[in-house]
Design an enzyme around this catalytic site. Structure first.
Site, mmCIF file in Angstrom:
data_model
loop_
_atom_site.group_PDB
_atom_site.id
_atom_site.type_symbol
_atom_site.label_atom_id
_atom_site.label_comp_id
_atom_site.label_asym_id
_atom_site.label_seq_id
_atom_site.Cartn_x
_atom_site.Cartn_y
_atom_site.Cartn_z
ATOM 1 C CB SER A 98 13.343 44.616 12.959
ATOM 2 O OG SER A 98 13.380 42.808 12.593
ATOM 3 C CB CYS B 296 6.237 38.068 18.548
ATOM 4 S SG CYS B 296 7.779 38.837 17.763
ATOM 5 C CB THR C 103 13.613 41.616 19.905
ATOM 6 O OG1 THR C 103 12.718 41.468 19.165
ATOM 7 C CG2 THR C 103 13.276 41.203 21.386
#
Length: 388
Positions: free
Chosen positions: A208, A335, A80
């Site tokens: 990630s 999310c 992110t």
């Protein structure tokens, strides 16, 4: 709770949300937290030098996955932050060069769509490419949208809800000769789909750690040079010289080492992991076949460990409740699941509202246990009328 002593262990099939941490990675992270805890910025003693060596090794391990150079790796808190840095960091360059056109897609993660919305509010022209009913864009649609003032193209590699792979190789080829920068959100595919991300035309890649059996709270932005030129990104934070000033702050050495080891293991064990995921995929499909499920997305161009399906019998919420002591799955992005809204990904694919409401994401890994799918089918039957 699945981890209370004496209770059955619920099979974890939500690996697109997060993967378990590999035991070898966890051991390395703990060692660096308790035994070798130096600051990589401390150059005057062995603790600091050892920490810097650890970070240097991890930088090389992450770079090797995509055939990049170690000095092209910037460690972040996750994909992110990497996405935000890759998009919002180009704002000053867009203003300086008067190139304010950005191309992306309708099925991106919110970590892309929300920064793009902010750029649109600041005067940028954001052009979102649609997907077909299989959940894929057409690279020609990207090519046709390229303009003289196009600054950036951002296309995810693997969709986080369907697992469908986007044709980033074709997008890269379509951009040959155009000066626009190409960013790929590879949160779901890094370390899993190797060759496509090694294309040197891809300028920026977001990574990630917790999607590849590494720790949460760490990721990377890979920013390849064009010749001697680095992508013209302006840092979002200031206050230190770490990471060439692009992402200041004390480096979390244990987490970075965990990401590096997880990346290294992903490459070395790629073939065996993929083979096991394909075996489990067959089990899932065969096990749920009696329900006459509908698969959302093109399975021929998808990750081997992700399925998005609409089951007859009930809404996704009801199915997850029925399965809660058997198998852990989700109904979309972790999310946004706290306040459920119809999936923007499935909606963009043109699926009917009732099919979207019944959609489940089932995602596993090479570490996942077997599931009693016959019991899962039995629990679904009778909940409601089947999908027509």
């Amino acid at each position: 709770m699945p981890f209370e002593e004496g209770t059955p262990v619920i099979a974890y099939y939500d690996c697109s949300a997060t993967t378990p941490v590999d035991e070898r990675v966890a051991a390395e992270v703990l060692r660096l937290m308790t035994a070798e805890y130096g600051n990589a910025g401390s150059r005057t003693h062995s603790y600091g030098r050892d920490a810097l060596d650890t970070v240097t090794r991890a930088r090389r391990q992450v770079a090797d996955v995509v055939a990049a150079s170690p000095d092209e790796i910037t460690f972040t808190s996750g994909a992110t932050e990497a996405n935000n840095l890759a998009l919002l960091g180009f704002e000053p360059e867009g203003e300086r060069s008067n190139r304010r056109h950005i191309i992306s897609t309708t099925i991106e993660h919110k970590a892309i769509l929300e920064p793009l919305a902010r750029l649109r509010d600041r005067g940028f022209d954001v052009d979102l490419v649609p997907v077909n009913s299989n959940g894929r864009i057409n690279a020609d649609d990207v090519a046709q949208r390229l303009r003289a003032d196009t600054l950036l193209v951002s296309v995810m590699h693997a969709n986080n809800e369907t697992g469908v792979l986007q044709p980033i190789d074709e997008v890269a080829a379509a951009m040959a000769g155009h000066p626009a920068w190409l960013h790929v959100d590879a949160a779901q595919s890094f370390g899993k789909e190797l060759e496509a991300l090694r294309d040197p035309r891809i300028d920026l890649i977001s990574v990630s750690g917790h999607k590849i059996f590494g720790p949460k709270g760490v990721g990377a932005l890979i920013a390849r040079r064009r010749g001697y030129r680095r992508p013209p990104i302006t840092p979002l934070l200031v206050g230190g010289g770490q990471e060439r000033g692009l992402r200041p702050g004390t480096l979390p050495v244990p987490l970075i080492a965990g990401l590096g080891l997880a990346a290294d293991l992903a490459v070395r064990e790629h073939d065996t992991r993929r083979k096991e995921c394909l075996r489990l995929r067959t089990q899932v499909l065969d096990g749920l076949e009696p329900l006459n499920l509908s698969i959302n997305g093109d399975t021929t161009t998808a990750l081997p460990h992700v399925l998005n399906v609409s089951l007859p019998g009930a809404d996704a919420e009801a199915v997850m409740v029925a399965w809660r002591e058997l198998v852990a799955v989700s109904n979309g992005s972790a999310c946004t699941s706290a306040s459920y809204k119809p999936s923007h990904v499935l909606t963009a694919m043109g699926l009917r509202e009732d099919r979207v409401r019944r959609a489940l994401r089932i995602s596993w890994s090479h570490l996942s246990p077997a599931v009693d799918w016959a019991e899962a089918v039995a629990r679904v039957r009778g909940l409601a009328a089947p999908i027509q």
